[in-house]
Design a protein around this motif. Structure first.
Motif, PDB file in Angstrom:
ATOM      1  N   UNK A  57      26.901  -0.979 -20.261  1.00 20.14           N
ATOM      2  CA  UNK A  57      26.415  -0.839 -21.632  1.00 20.14           C
ATOM      3  C   UNK A  57      25.028  -1.453 -21.797  1.00 20.14           C
ATOM      4  N   UNK A  58      24.181  -0.775 -22.560  1.00 17.87           N
ATOM      5  CA  UNK A  58      22.845  -1.274 -22.852  1.00 17.87           C
ATOM      6  C   UNK A  58      22.920  -2.344 -23.933  1.00 17.87           C
ATOM      7  N   UNK A  59      21.847  -3.154 -24.077  1.00 19.11           N
ATOM      8  CA  UNK A  59      21.851  -4.171 -25.146  1.00 19.11           C
ATOM      9  C   UNK A  59      22.088  -3.564 -26.530  1.00 19.11           C
ATOM     10  N   UNK A  63      25.145  -4.468 -29.019  1.00 14.71           N
ATOM     11  CA  UNK A  63      24.892  -4.915 -30.387  1.00 14.71           C
ATOM     12  C   UNK A  63      25.680  -4.079 -31.392  1.00 14.71           C
ATOM     13  N   UNK A  64      25.713  -2.763 -31.184  1.00 17.77           N
ATOM     14  CA  UNK A  64      26.463  -1.887 -32.087  1.00 17.77           C
ATOM     15  C   UNK A  64      27.958  -2.146 -31.985  1.00 17.77           C
ATOM     16  N   UNK A  65      28.433  -2.391 -30.765  1.00 19.82           N
ATOM     17  CA  UNK A  65      29.852  -2.695 -30.570  1.00 19.82           C
ATOM     18  C   UNK A  65      30.233  -3.979 -31.293  1.00 19.82           C
ATOM     19  N   UNK A 127      30.816 -10.219 -20.208  1.00 17.86           N
ATOM     20  CA  UNK A 127      29.837 -11.312 -20.264  1.00 17.86           C
ATOM     21  C   UNK A 127      28.713 -10.988 -21.250  1.00 17.86           C
ATOM     22  N   UNK A 128      28.271  -9.723 -21.247  1.00 12.58           N
ATOM     23  CA  UNK A 128      27.219  -9.326 -22.186  1.00 12.58           C
ATOM     24  C   UNK A 128      27.704  -9.457 -23.631  1.00 12.58           C
ATOM     25  N   UNK A 129      28.949  -9.066 -23.863  1.00 14.94           N
ATOM     26  CA  UNK A 129      29.513  -9.180 -25.207  1.00 14.94           C
ATOM     27  C   UNK A 129      29.694 -10.640 -25.595  1.00 14.94           C
ATOM     28  N   UNK A 133      27.891 -12.651 -28.816  1.00 18.86           N
ATOM     29  CA  UNK A 133      28.615 -13.424 -29.831  1.00 18.86           C
ATOM     30  C   UNK A 133      28.084 -14.852 -29.897  1.00 18.86           C
ATOM     31  N   UNK A 134      27.859 -15.457 -28.728  1.00 12.45           N
ATOM     32  CA  UNK A 134      27.333 -16.824 -28.685  1.00 12.45           C
ATOM     33  C   UNK A 134      25.967 -16.888 -29.363  1.00 12.45           C
ATOM     34  N   UNK A 135      25.129 -15.889 -29.124  1.00 14.63           N
ATOM     35  CA  UNK A 135      23.818 -15.859 -29.779  1.00 14.63           C
ATOM     36  C   UNK A 135      23.963 -15.786 -31.289  1.00 14.63           C
ATOM     37  N   UNK A 136      24.927 -14.997 -31.752  1.00 16.03           N
ATOM     38  CA  UNK A 136      25.185 -14.901 -33.194  1.00 16.03           C
ATOM     39  C   UNK A 136      25.591 -16.258 -33.773  1.00 16.03           C
ATOM     40  N   UNK A 137      26.435 -16.978 -33.040  1.00 14.11           N
ATOM     41  CA  UNK A 137      26.886 -18.289 -33.513  1.00 14.11           C
ATOM     42  C   UNK A 137      25.714 -19.260 -33.562  1.00 14.11           C
ATOM     43  N   UNK A 138      24.827 -19.204 -32.568  1.00  9.47           N
ATOM     44  CA  UNK A 138      23.639 -20.059 -32.573  1.00  9.47           C
ATOM     45  C   UNK A 138      22.753 -19.742 -33.775  1.00  9.47           C
TER      46      UNK A 138
END
Length: 561
Positions: A57-59, A63-65, A127-129, A133-138
């Motif tokens: 999956x692409x970035x 992101x859409x997922x 791992x990408x997903x 999610x971790x980036x969103x939490x940050x």
């Protein structure tokens, strides 16, 4: 507290030779299942959603997922108040900070469980997903960071000894106890902590639970009494144990204040200041219940068993102190045997509450592998930052009554219940959330939509009041008959809350108070009354503004005629 598991998954489901899917499903035993099901349907989802993912999956696709998962997950995680008001902030893209943090952490937990179960060729997509999610939490943490001012002049010697005692008994912590301006003692991170890091770990052997009472001499008496709960036995045990110089928990009891200063200890002037408020009723009911409980036990226990229940340890004042201790410091803990117990957790009691910006939201379950209670971070906490947890989704009146403080910022759980008979009107299936059996209002500044037919007021309440007047009305259209009903609804609401505002009295008493120098209880009482007056006033203002909107539309019809 340990959040309910709202998601289920059949791990990964092959969609083709190169793809996988993640499954989100709303639990059937969710007490708000029907309402969440309807909201999911309105958003184009079912109670079970299979979301496909490609192994490469692409970035953008990741992101859409994640966005799809968040749209569903937010609804899964809505509590009753959030679901009732249904306020989605399009600017922040969330229902509330509480809901967003819980949703992100539950999604992260789900993805990590899938990640742990997959073969190596499937790891990249998970791992990408996970990273997304971790980036969103940050991002969430950076947007909701609150600076705490530490008063280093306040020496926390007793608290330091308690932490050292805990560590000698197996506790582990990445926090230090310090005095935080405006909050009292708090827990400060001594290093940068990331998502999932354990800020505090407490072994079961130093948790104060009912197991301790079973070994005490008073259990032989109290255990035989009808209706005697384990919580009451623990309360009576703590009243005596705090005077025991040989107690295993002496370091813990030494850190406890002589007075907890909760609403249960409000004096006469504070009670008078609360006239007309919801808080007055809550405090009086709670104190009446406690006084009845005390009178059922004492002085009988002291007279019959003076050696076990020394009268000087079991006065009404000591009993109230112990009640405040357990109300303000206890946690519900799920032990390895599956039993939920009310406990006191040494050291953890210094973690202050944050409703809007907690670092720790998922706690309360003993790890059976280590036999410890862990407090993992749900969002990062920087070195020197106060680490907070969420005590629960409580109103300010509840927090004042049982914890002794008023939270900072707008509290979405400060609602005023509306006492109406929902049985008067048949439920209309097509009406939004029409199956609510209770109704409520909050400060209308929390609402996004103040246009006609909305007015910053909850749609469920307005729909109900409309159906009282016209049970067949289903659509809100700009026609005279509908607008006349709108006027009636708004006039009735405005009248109701004008009466409520009058019952709160004028502001002369509050204006005369020197808030900097008055007693703690009067200060809290006046602040709460100001809050309730502000909520009620906002509803009156919104009704008045709404009436003008409706009258303007009606005047158009008159001019056209």
């Amino acid at each position: 507290m340990e959040s309910a598991e709202l998601f289920s998954s059949d791990k990964s489901v092959d969609t083709d030779d190169d793809g996988y899917s993640i499954v989100l499903e709303l639990h059937g035993d969710d007490p708000l299942f029907d309402k969440k099901k309807k909201l999911l349907h309105d958003k184009g989802f079912g109670v079970k959603k299979q979301i496909p993912l490609q192994s490469s999956s692409s970035p953008d696709l990741i992101s859409k997922t994640l966005e799809t998962m968040l749209q569903i997950g937010r609804i899964f995680c809505l509590d009753e108040v959030e679901l009732y008001f249904g306020e989605f902030d399009t600017q922040s893209g969330s229902y509330s900070t509480r809901n967003e943090l819980e949703t992100l952490n539950l999604l992260l937990s789900l993805v990590e469980s899938l990640l742990a179960s997959q073969m190596h060729e499937q790891l990249n997509v998970w791992k990408d997903l996970q990273s997304a999610i971790v980036n969103k939490i940050h991002e969430f943490g950076n947007q909701n960071k609150v600076d705490a001012k530490i008063d280093r002049n306040y020496i926390c010697e007793k608290e330091k000894y308690l932490v050292q005692w805990g560590e000698r008994n197996g506790a582990r912590t990445k926090l230090e106890i310090a005095y935080v301006e405006g909050a009292g003692r708090g827990a400060i991170a001594v290093e940068d902590l990331n998502i999932g890091d354990i800020a505090l770990e407490i072994p079961v052997c130093i948790i104060i639970s009912e197991e301790l009472v079973y070994k005490s001499d008073m259990y032989n008496i109290l255990g035989k009494m009808d209706g005697m709960s384990s919580e009451t036995i623990l309360l009576l045990w703590s009243m005596k144990e705090k005077h025991n110089c040989e107690s295993k928990f002496k370091n813990y009891f030494d850190t406890l204040p002589e007075e907890f200063n909760t609403g249960l200890s409000f004096g006469v002037h504070a009670i008078m200041a609360l006239e007309g408020t919801l808080l007055l009723e809550e405090i009086m009911q709670a104190k009446e219940h406690l006084r009845m409980q005390y009178d059922e036990l004492f002085p009988t226990l002291c007279n019959d068993y003076p050696d076990i229940f020394p009268p000087e340890f079991y006065t009404w004042e000591q009993f109230l102190w112990a009640c405040e201790l357990w109300y303000s410091n206890s946690l519900k803990v799920m032990f390895a045997d599956g039993k939920l117990r009310t406990c006191l957790i040494p050291i953890a009691g210094f973690l202050n509450h944050s409703l809007l910006n907690p670092h720790i939201v998922r706690y309360g379950k003993v790890d059976s592998a280590t036999n410890t209670l862990k407090f993992p971070l749900s969002r990062p906490c920087s070195v020197g930052e106060q680490c907070c947890l969420s005590y629960g989704n409580f109103s300010t009146s509840h927090l004042i009554t049982f914890y002794g403080f008023s939270p900072q910022g707008d509290n979405p759980y400060d609602v005023i219940p509306i006492d109406i008979d929902v049985g008067q009107v048949d439920c209309i299936e097509d009406c939004s959330m029409s199956n609510w059996t209770t109704h409520m209002v909050w400060g209308t500044w929390l609402s996004n939509n103040h246009n006609i037919f909305h007015y910053g007021l909850p749609s469920s309440l307005l729909d109900y009041l409309r159906r009282v007047r016209n049970p067949t009305q289903q659509e809100k259209t700009l026609v005279p008959a509908t607008l006349e009903i709108e006027l009636e609804v708004l006039e009735d609401l405005q009248s109701t809350f004008s009466g409520m505002l009058k019952n709160l009295g004028d502001t002369d008493f509050a204006d005369d108070i020197d808030r900097e120098n008055t007693s703690w209880d009067v200060k809290l009482a006046v602040e709460f009354k100001d809050l309730q007056r502000r909520i009620v006033s906002s509803i009156i203002t919104s009704c008045s503004a709404g009436r003008k909107l409706v009258e303007n539309e009606l005047s158009r019809f008159v001019s056209e005629e």
